[in-house]
Design a protein around this motif. Structure first.
Motif, PDB file in Angstrom:
ATOM      1  N   VAL A  84      -9.807  10.603 -14.976  1.00 60.86           N
ATOM      2  CA  VAL A  84      -9.632  11.093 -16.342  1.00 60.86           C
ATOM      3  C   VAL A  84      -8.724  10.159 -17.129  1.00 60.86           C
ATOM      4  O   VAL A  84      -9.006   9.822 -18.297  1.00 60.86           O
ATOM      5  N   TYR A  85      -7.642   9.724 -16.504  1.00 66.05           N
ATOM      6  CA  TYR A  85      -6.728   8.785 -17.170  1.00 66.05           C
ATOM      7  C   TYR A  85      -7.450   7.514 -17.593  1.00 66.05           C
ATOM      8  O   TYR A  85      -7.305   7.043 -18.721  1.00 66.05           O
ATOM      9  N   PHE A  86      -8.251   6.962 -16.703  1.00 65.19           N
ATOM     10  CA  PHE A  86      -9.002   5.754 -17.060  1.00 65.19           C
ATOM     11  C   PHE A  86      -9.911   6.012 -18.254  1.00 65.19           C
ATOM     12  O   PHE A  86      -9.985   5.193 -19.185  1.00 65.19           O
ATOM     13  N   LEU A  87     -10.586   7.156 -18.253  1.00 60.78           N
ATOM     14  CA  LEU A  87     -11.561   7.431 -19.308  1.00 60.78           C
ATOM     15  C   LEU A  87     -10.923   7.634 -20.680  1.00 60.78           C
ATOM     16  O   LEU A  87     -11.561   7.358 -21.704  1.00 60.78           O
ATOM     17  N   VAL A  88      -9.688   8.104 -20.727  1.00 64.84           N
ATOM     18  CA  VAL A  88      -9.032   8.268 -22.031  1.00 64.84           C
ATOM     19  C   VAL A  88      -8.275   7.014 -22.458  1.00 64.84           C
ATOM     20  O   VAL A  88      -7.812   6.931 -23.593  1.00 64.84           O
ATOM     21  N   SER A  89      -8.174   6.040 -21.572  1.00 64.35           N
ATOM     22  CA  SER A  89      -7.407   4.831 -21.862  1.00 64.35           C
ATOM     23  C   SER A  89      -8.241   3.830 -22.661  1.00 64.35           C
ATOM     24  O   SER A  89      -9.470   3.934 -22.720  1.00 64.35           O
ATOM     25  N   PRO A  90      -7.585   2.837 -23.262  1.00 61.23           N
ATOM     26  CA  PRO A  90      -8.318   1.797 -23.993  1.00 61.23           C
ATOM     27  C   PRO A  90      -9.298   1.028 -23.120  1.00 61.23           C
ATOM     28  O   PRO A  90     -10.251   0.429 -23.629  1.00 61.23           O
ATOM     29  N   LYS A  91      -9.080   1.041 -21.797  1.00 55.33           N
ATOM     30  CA  LYS A  91      -9.981   0.324 -20.895  1.00 55.33           C
ATOM     31  C   LYS A  91     -11.404   0.888 -20.954  1.00 55.33           C
ATOM     32  O   LYS A  91     -12.367   0.200 -20.620  1.00 55.33           O
ATOM     33  N   ALA A  92     -11.534   2.155 -21.353  1.00 56.14           N
ATOM     34  CA  ALA A  92     -12.840   2.820 -21.368  1.00 56.14           C
ATOM     35  C   ALA A  92     -13.393   2.960 -22.787  1.00 56.14           C
ATOM     36  O   ALA A  92     -14.183   3.856 -23.065  1.00 56.14           O
ATOM     37  N   HIS A 128       1.847   1.586 -14.149  1.00 60.23           N
ATOM     38  CA  HIS A 128       2.871   2.368 -14.810  1.00 60.23           C
ATOM     39  C   HIS A 128       3.083   1.902 -16.248  1.00 60.23           C
ATOM     40  O   HIS A 128       4.114   2.162 -16.842  1.00 60.23           O
ATOM     41  N   THR A 129       2.116   1.208 -16.807  1.00 64.71           N
ATOM     42  CA  THR A 129       2.231   0.786 -18.191  1.00 64.71           C
ATOM     43  C   THR A 129       2.156   2.000 -19.098  1.00 64.71           C
ATOM     44  O   THR A 129       1.620   3.043 -18.737  1.00 64.71           O
ATOM     45  N   LYS A 130       2.656   1.853 -20.304  1.00 72.21           N
ATOM     46  CA  LYS A 130       2.697   2.950 -21.262  1.00 72.21           C
ATOM     47  C   LYS A 130       1.597   2.776 -22.307  1.00 72.21           C
ATOM     48  O   LYS A 130       1.852   2.825 -23.503  1.00 72.21           O
ATOM     49  N   GLU A 131       0.358   2.608 -21.851  1.00 72.52           N
ATOM     50  CA  GLU A 131      -0.711   2.336 -22.805  1.00 72.52           C
ATOM     51  C   GLU A 131      -1.113   3.560 -23.616  1.00 72.52           C
ATOM     52  O   GLU A 131      -1.883   3.440 -24.567  1.00 72.52           O
ATOM     53  N   LEU A 132      -0.603   4.739 -23.281  1.00 76.80           N
ATOM     54  CA  LEU A 132      -0.856   5.920 -24.103  1.00 76.80           C
ATOM     55  C   LEU A 132       0.359   6.296 -24.946  1.00 76.80           C
ATOM     56  O   LEU A 132       0.427   7.393 -25.506  1.00 76.80           O
ATOM     57  N   GLU A 133       1.303   5.385 -25.041  1.00 79.62           N
ATOM     58  CA  GLU A 133       2.499   5.612 -25.859  1.00 79.62           C
ATOM     59  C   GLU A 133       2.084   5.950 -27.291  1.00 79.62           C
ATOM     60  O   GLU A 133       1.229   5.296 -27.886  1.00 79.62           O
ATOM     61  N   GLY A 134       2.688   7.006 -27.838  1.00 81.04           N
ATOM     62  CA  GLY A 134       2.388   7.419 -29.200  1.00 81.04           C
ATOM     63  C   GLY A 134       1.203   8.363 -29.319  1.00 81.04           C
ATOM     64  O   GLY A 134       0.926   8.871 -30.413  1.00 81.04           O
ATOM     65  N   LYS A 135       0.496   8.614 -28.229  1.00 82.27           N
ATOM     66  CA  LYS A 135      -0.642   9.519 -28.248  1.00 82.27           C
ATOM     67  C   LYS A 135      -0.201  10.938 -27.889  1.00 82.27           C
ATOM     68  O   LYS A 135       0.708  11.141 -27.089  1.00 82.27           O
ATOM     69  N   VAL A 136      -0.863  11.904 -28.498  1.00 85.50           N
ATOM     70  CA  VAL A 136      -0.625  13.312 -28.189  1.00 85.50           C
ATOM     71  C   VAL A 136      -1.845  13.840 -27.453  1.00 85.50           C
ATOM     72  O   VAL A 136      -2.979  13.679 -27.923  1.00 85.50           O
TER      73      VAL A 136
END
Length: 264
Positions: free
Chosen positions: A238-246, A7-15
């Motif tokens: 999909v979430y994993f692929l758009v995250s910084p982890k990928a 539940h981290t907010k690693e996409l905070e600030g992204k549109v």
């Protein structure tokens, strides 16, 4: 699904823009990106009605250039651009029965909906990503693009195969400019669209929906996990692929089909 642990907010600030984002896989993706902190925009031809979603909704028919232009203009005006583009729009609403049942209009519709809508949106929104030297584009394809069934998916499969080739080509063009382009190919997902598809096939065949479901899974060679995917399971990928982890992943086609596709 209730097993989301991160539940981290690693996409905070992204549109993020998710096309076809009001139901099925698209809605699951939109909701998952919002959980991770993204500001999510969704498109569909019609407003979903009563919803508890905070996603920004844009009514548009993306099967033609006018709808794409409308979406791009509203995004530019309100958000400046997007950091994440999920090209989820697609449909297999074309007659079954093989080549003789498909008219030029059917073929054109299949290409407009399943290929050219993504091409046009990329062309409209990618320049801003290139200008900021960052961004992720996900094309939601289908295992039908690699495992076509002539009886029911000829036009759809052909359009998705073209989308796969386009996505791979685009990824090579923009990778060194900070933008990642990835394809995700789901197999059978338990969505309303799939339920409608199976119901129409079962009526045409004169059998029950349950029998048609088993027939379809058998026609595809079987699903080792023995069931359809929940849309939320596809959304997690999909979430994993758009995250910084990928961050080192681009140009790939990720298959999520319960082990169905019979290739190495």
């Amino acid at each position: 699904m209730e097993n989301i642990q991160d539940h981290t907010k690693e996409l905070e600030g992204k549109v993020a823009l998710v096309t076809g984002g009001t139901k099925g896989i698209g809605k699951a993706i939109a909701d998952r990106l919002a959980i991770a902190g993204a500001k999510v925009i969704v498109t569909a031809r019609n407003h979903p009605g009563q919803t508890e979603s905070d996603h920004h909704f844009i009514a548009a028919d993306l099967s033609g250039p006018e709808g794409v232009a409308k979406v791009a203009e509203e995004i530019a005006e309100l958000f400046g651009g997007v950091d994440i583009l999920i090209n989820n729009m697609g449909a297999n609403t074309f007659p079954g029965g093989g080549f003789s049942t498909l008219t030029d209009e059917h073929w054109n519709q299949a290409l407009q909906i399943n290929l050219l809508s993504s091409v046009r949106l990329d062309r409209a929104l990618l320049p801003q990503m290139l200008a900021q030297k960052s961004g992720v584009i996900i094309h939601i394809s289908s295992t039908s693009g690699m495992l076509p069934i002539w009886e029911s998916t000829m036009a759809y499969s052909s359009a998705k195969a073209a989308l796969n080739a386009y996505s791979k080509t685009l990824s090579g063009e923009v990778a060194n400019q900070g933008v990642r382009v990835i394809t995700v190919s789901p197999g059978l997902n338990k969505t309303q669209a799939m339920a409608t598809f199976l119901e129409e096939l079962s009526q045409n065949a004169g059998i029950t929906v349950e029998e048609m479901t088993q027939n379809l899974m058998a026609r595809l060679g079987g699903v080792p996990l023995g069931r359809m995917a929940e849309p939320e399971e596809t959304a997690e990928l999909v979430y994993f692929l758009v995250s910084p982890k990928a961050s080192y992943i681009t140009g790939a086609n990720y298959i999520i089909d319960g082990g169905n596709l019979p290739v190495v």
